[in-house]
Design a protein around this motif. Structure first.
Motif, short mmCIF file in Angstrom:
data_model
loop_
_atom_site.label_atom_id
_atom_site.label_comp_id
_atom_site.label_asym_id
_atom_site.label_seq_id
_atom_site.Cartn_x
_atom_site.Cartn_y
_atom_site.Cartn_z
N ASP A 247 0.85 -1.19 0.00
CA ASP A 247 0.00 0.00 0.00
C ASP A 247 0.89 1.25 0.00
O ASP A 247 1.25 1.77 1.06
CB ASP A 247 -0.91 -0.01 1.24
N PRO A 248 1.24 1.76 -1.19
CA PRO A 248 2.14 2.93 -1.27
C PRO A 248 1.57 4.16 -0.57
O PRO A 248 2.34 5.04 -0.16
CB PRO A 248 2.27 3.17 -2.78
N ASP A 249 0.26 4.24 -0.44
CA ASP A 249 -0.37 5.39 0.21
C ASP A 249 -0.90 5.02 1.59
O ASP A 249 -1.93 5.55 2.03
CB ASP A 249 -1.51 5.92 -0.67
N PHE A 250 -0.21 4.16 2.26
CA PHE A 250 -0.66 3.66 3.58
C PHE A 250 -0.99 4.82 4.52
O PHE A 250 -0.18 5.73 4.71
CB PHE A 250 0.43 2.79 4.19
N SER A 251 -2.21 4.80 5.07
CA SER A 251 -2.63 5.94 5.89
C SER A 251 -3.27 5.53 7.21
O SER A 251 -3.80 6.38 7.93
CB SER A 251 -3.62 6.81 5.10
N LYS A 252 -3.24 4.25 7.54
CA LYS A 252 -3.78 3.82 8.83
C LYS A 252 -2.89 4.34 9.96
O LYS A 252 -1.67 4.52 9.76
CB LYS A 252 -3.84 2.29 8.91
N PRO A 253 -3.44 4.54 11.14
CA PRO A 253 -2.58 4.90 12.28
C PRO A 253 -1.58 3.77 12.58
O PRO A 253 -1.96 2.60 12.65
CB PRO A 253 -3.57 5.06 13.44
N ILE A 254 -0.31 4.12 12.72
CA ILE A 254 0.72 3.14 13.08
C ILE A 254 1.68 3.79 14.07
O ILE A 254 2.23 4.86 13.81
CB ILE A 254 1.47 2.59 11.84
N TYR A 255 1.83 3.16 15.23
CA TYR A 255 2.69 3.68 16.29
C TYR A 255 3.82 2.68 16.53
O TYR A 255 3.55 1.51 16.82
CB TYR A 255 1.89 3.91 17.57
N ILE A 256 5.05 3.14 16.40
CA ILE A 256 6.22 2.26 16.50
C ILE A 256 7.05 2.66 17.71
O ILE A 256 7.41 3.84 17.86
CB ILE A 256 7.06 2.31 15.21
N PHE A 257 7.39 1.71 18.56
CA PHE A 257 8.16 1.95 19.78
C PHE A 257 9.36 1.03 19.79
O PHE A 257 9.22 -0.20 19.68
CB PHE A 257 7.29 1.70 21.02
N GLU A 258 10.56 1.60 19.94
CA GLU A 258 11.79 0.82 19.96
C GLU A 258 12.39 0.90 21.37
O GLU A 258 12.79 1.96 21.84
CB GLU A 258 12.78 1.35 18.93
N GLN A 259 12.45 -0.24 22.05
CA GLN A 259 12.80 -0.26 23.47
C GLN A 259 14.21 0.24 23.75
O GLN A 259 14.44 0.98 24.70
CB GLN A 259 12.61 -1.67 24.03
N GLN A 260 15.18 -0.15 22.90
CA GLN A 260 16.56 0.26 23.16
C GLN A 260 16.75 1.76 22.96
O GLN A 260 17.71 2.34 23.47
CB GLN A 260 17.50 -0.53 22.26
N GLU A 261 15.84 2.39 22.25
CA GLU A 261 15.90 3.84 22.07
C GLU A 261 15.14 4.56 23.18
O GLU A 261 15.59 5.58 23.71
CB GLU A 261 15.32 4.20 20.70
N ILE A 262 13.99 4.02 23.56
CA ILE A 262 13.15 4.67 24.58
C ILE A 262 13.75 4.53 25.97
O ILE A 262 13.74 5.46 26.77
CB ILE A 262 11.72 4.06 24.55
N GLY A 263 14.27 3.34 26.26
CA GLY A 263 14.88 3.13 27.56
C GLY A 263 14.12 2.12 28.40
O GLY A 263 14.06 0.95 28.05
N SER A 264 13.53 2.56 29.49
CA SER A 264 12.95 1.62 30.46
C SER A 264 11.70 0.94 29.91
O SER A 264 10.98 1.48 29.08
CB SER A 264 12.59 2.36 31.75
N GLU A 265 11.48 -0.27 30.43
CA GLU A 265 10.28 -1.02 30.10
C GLU A 265 9.03 -0.22 30.45
O GLU A 265 8.06 -0.16 29.68
CB GLU A 265 10.29 -2.35 30.87
N GLU A 266 9.05 0.41 31.63
CA GLU A 266 7.88 1.15 32.10
C GLU A 266 7.52 2.28 31.14
O GLU A 266 6.34 2.48 30.81
CB GLU A 266 8.14 1.72 33.50
N LYS A 267 8.53 2.99 30.66
CA LYS A 267 8.27 4.10 29.74
C LYS A 267 7.72 3.58 28.41
O LYS A 267 6.77 4.15 27.85
CB LYS A 267 9.56 4.89 29.50
N LEU A 268 8.28 2.49 27.92
CA LEU A 268 7.83 1.89 26.66
C LEU A 268 6.36 1.48 26.77
O LEU A 268 5.53 1.85 25.92
CB LEU A 268 8.69 0.67 26.32
#
Length: 550
Positions: free
Chosen positions: A261-282
């Motif tokens: 889907d080249p025009d993908f427009s659904k909501p997508i939320y991506i979380f990367e743990q090693q970048e965010i830090g603590s499990e609780e924050k993620l």
């Protein structure tokens, strides 16, 4: 029951028992007399002629085995006197004509579906929670624990009261005999809150064991499969959890999404743990963003859609000797009806097309499709043989016990799910189904790996036949369980949606049952019926690692 036996195809010399037959019984059928040499259990076959060693055994009009010893007319066919054999296949040898079914009953009909920006229409509206790697399963489970009950999606603790009762008996001094004699009744506890988002059918969690530690091919395939689920018409949006260092990188996932889907427009939320830090924050951030996404998803409502927006996956599992006579041909008629209406049908399980390859090749609409099918099927078979596990080893003990004594018999019956329409596309695993008509999708015969693949290729409904009883569902695609026989439907009513046993008894034709099944599909697609798998919360998800799986 009109007859005790059945010949599936006029050229068959293997005769099917529709009921238990006894040694010495005299069977008169189609001008022939058969004196049974031994007992023939229901669903099994007996010899319609005398076979010499090496003689071919014909059923469904094709080669399904060879005699390993002299088999007299009226003998029961078993794994002790018949071995698997299947016809060789080449390129297209003929152009197959097709008689389209009468679709007047369904012309102009609609279902109530969820319309997506890319033009696809969903039969359900789910939010998806996806881990890129098994390391994130724990965090996914925390989110599941936090959201489902509070938002009204958790089911009651169905068996928890059993443990409570047993603890009470133990603490009160009851003996082990008294404990074992106690009748424990299942009463599902209603701890479900009112659903906060009534237009969101659920939050689905795709826990898996992949993403790292295996081959790069497997991690790339996983990304492709997950992209198929994220772009699926039944999915409103997605939350993705990534560790960061795994093989299955988010960038690979994004490229696979863009391919679909080249025009993908659904909501997508991506979380990367090693970048965010603590499990609780993620976990906290993921919960908040997901909640906001659910608010958006809840704004989507069902609206009428033509039946050509249906994509039905075809699957069989726990097959028996009646599957290829009742349930699978009924699905085949559904397939022909939907293909004629301009919808899409997907036939999976390549190990269970062994012996019918030439017929499917001849039904391909182009040489290119025929060659693609030959290439994929040939490579799959060769890989299985290389590790000493050919397609002939596909039938399970349950299949064999119920009359499917060779893979070719099983396959000839399984292929009936694809009806008689032209093959308009051939798909390797994870490729999306985009062409109207019948597509062939390479998956294993393994039930869950195959249904996982069907959903990944955008099936928005799955028709699943079973003769023995298979409790299988899918996280995003409603799975309609179809029994091949009435006894199964009565014995396991909690997993069976529709029984086709009336075909065996002669009460309904294959065409009548097929039309009834398509009506049922329309109701499920419109949200009027919740399938048994959905009611039980069967969200089975097993990605296929591209090794040998039958």
């Amino acid at each position: 029951m009109k007859n005790k036996v059945l010949k599936v195809h006029p050229s068959d010399d293997a005769i099917v028992a529709l009921t238990d037959l006894k040694k010495g019984e005299r069977i008169e059928f189609e001008g022939q007399v058969y004196l049974l040499k031994n007992d023939v259990p229901v669903k099994h076959k007996f010899a319609g002629k005398t076979y010499q060693v090496g003689d071919p055994v014909i059923m469904y009009g094709i080669l399904v085995g060879k005699a390993t010893q002299v088999i007299e007319k009226g003998d029961c066919l078993t794994i002790n006197n018949v071995k698997h054999a299947a016809a060789e296949f080449t390129g297209k040898t003929e152009q197959v004509s097709w008689q389209t079914p009468d679709i007047s009953r369904f012309q102009g009909r609609t279902f109530q579906g969820y319309h997506r920006p890319d033009g696809k229409v969903g039969t359900a509206n789910y939010w998806l929670m996806v881990p890129m790697v098994f390391c994130e399963n724990r965090n996914l489970n925390f989110i599941k624990e936090a959201l489902l009950k509070e938002l009204g999606y958790a089911k009651g603790a169905k068996y928890q009261q059993h443990s409570r009762k047993l603890v009470e008996m133990y603490q009160s001094g009851k003996s082990t005999d008294e404990i074992l004699a106690e009748e424990l009744l299942v009463e599902e506890e209603s701890d479900m809150a009112q659903r906060i988002f009534p237009n969101v059918d659920g939050i689905k969690f795709l826990n898996h064991e992949g993403g790292c530690g295996g081959t790069r091919e497997d991690s790339d395939t996983l990304c492709s499969l997950l992209a198929g689920y994220i772009t699926h018409p039944n999915v409103a949006g997605v939350t993705v959890l990534s560790l960061g260092c795994q093989h299955a990188q988010v960038d690979i996932l994004k490229k696979e999404i863009e391919k679909r889907d080249p025009d993908f427009s659904k909501p997508i939320y991506i979380f990367e743990q090693q970048e965010i830090g603590s499990e609780e924050k993620l976990v906290t951030e993921a919960i908040k963003k997901t909640f906001v996404g659910l608010i958006q998803a809840n704004e989507i409502i069902r609206q009428p859609a033509p039946l050509n927006k249906l994509t039905i996956g075809l699957e069989c599992g726990g097959s028996d000797g009646f599957s290829g006579i009742s349930a699978n041909p009924a699905l085949g008629y559904v397939s022909d009806l939907l293909s004629t209406l301009g919808g899409t049908v997907i036939l999976s399980e390549f190990p269970e097309l062994c012996g019918v390859e030439q017929e499917l090749i001849n039904r391909c609409t182009s040489e290119a499709l025929a060659n693609k099918f030959r290439s994929i099927q040939g490579a799959y078979a060769a890989k299985a043989e290389a590790v000493g596990s050919g397609f002939d080893m596909n039938p399970s003990p349950g299949n064999i016990k119920d009359g499917l004594i060779t893979d070719a018999i099983k396959s000839a019956g399984a292929a009936k799910k694809g009806g008689t329409s032209p093959v308009t596309d051939v798909l390797d695993y994870t490729e999306p189904a985009t062409q109207p008509g019948l597509s062939l999708l390479c998956t294993p015969g393994n039930d869950v790996e195959s249904t996982t693949g069907l959903a990944g290729s955008w099936a928005n409904l799955i028709l699943f036949t079973t003769g023995l009883g298979t409790p299988t569902g899918n996280p995003v695609t409603p799975v309609i369980k179809v029994a091949s026989n009435t006894r199964l439907a009565e014995r396991m009513p909690d997993i069976i949606d529709v029984s086709t046993g009336s075909i065996i008894t002669g009460e309904e034709t294959i065409q009548e049952m097929g039309e009834r099944l398509l009506e049922y599909c329309i109701k499920v697609a419109s949200g009027e019926i919740s399938t048994k798998a959905m009611q039980l919360g069967q969200d089975d998800f097993i990605p296929w690692k591209r090794g040998v799986s039958l």
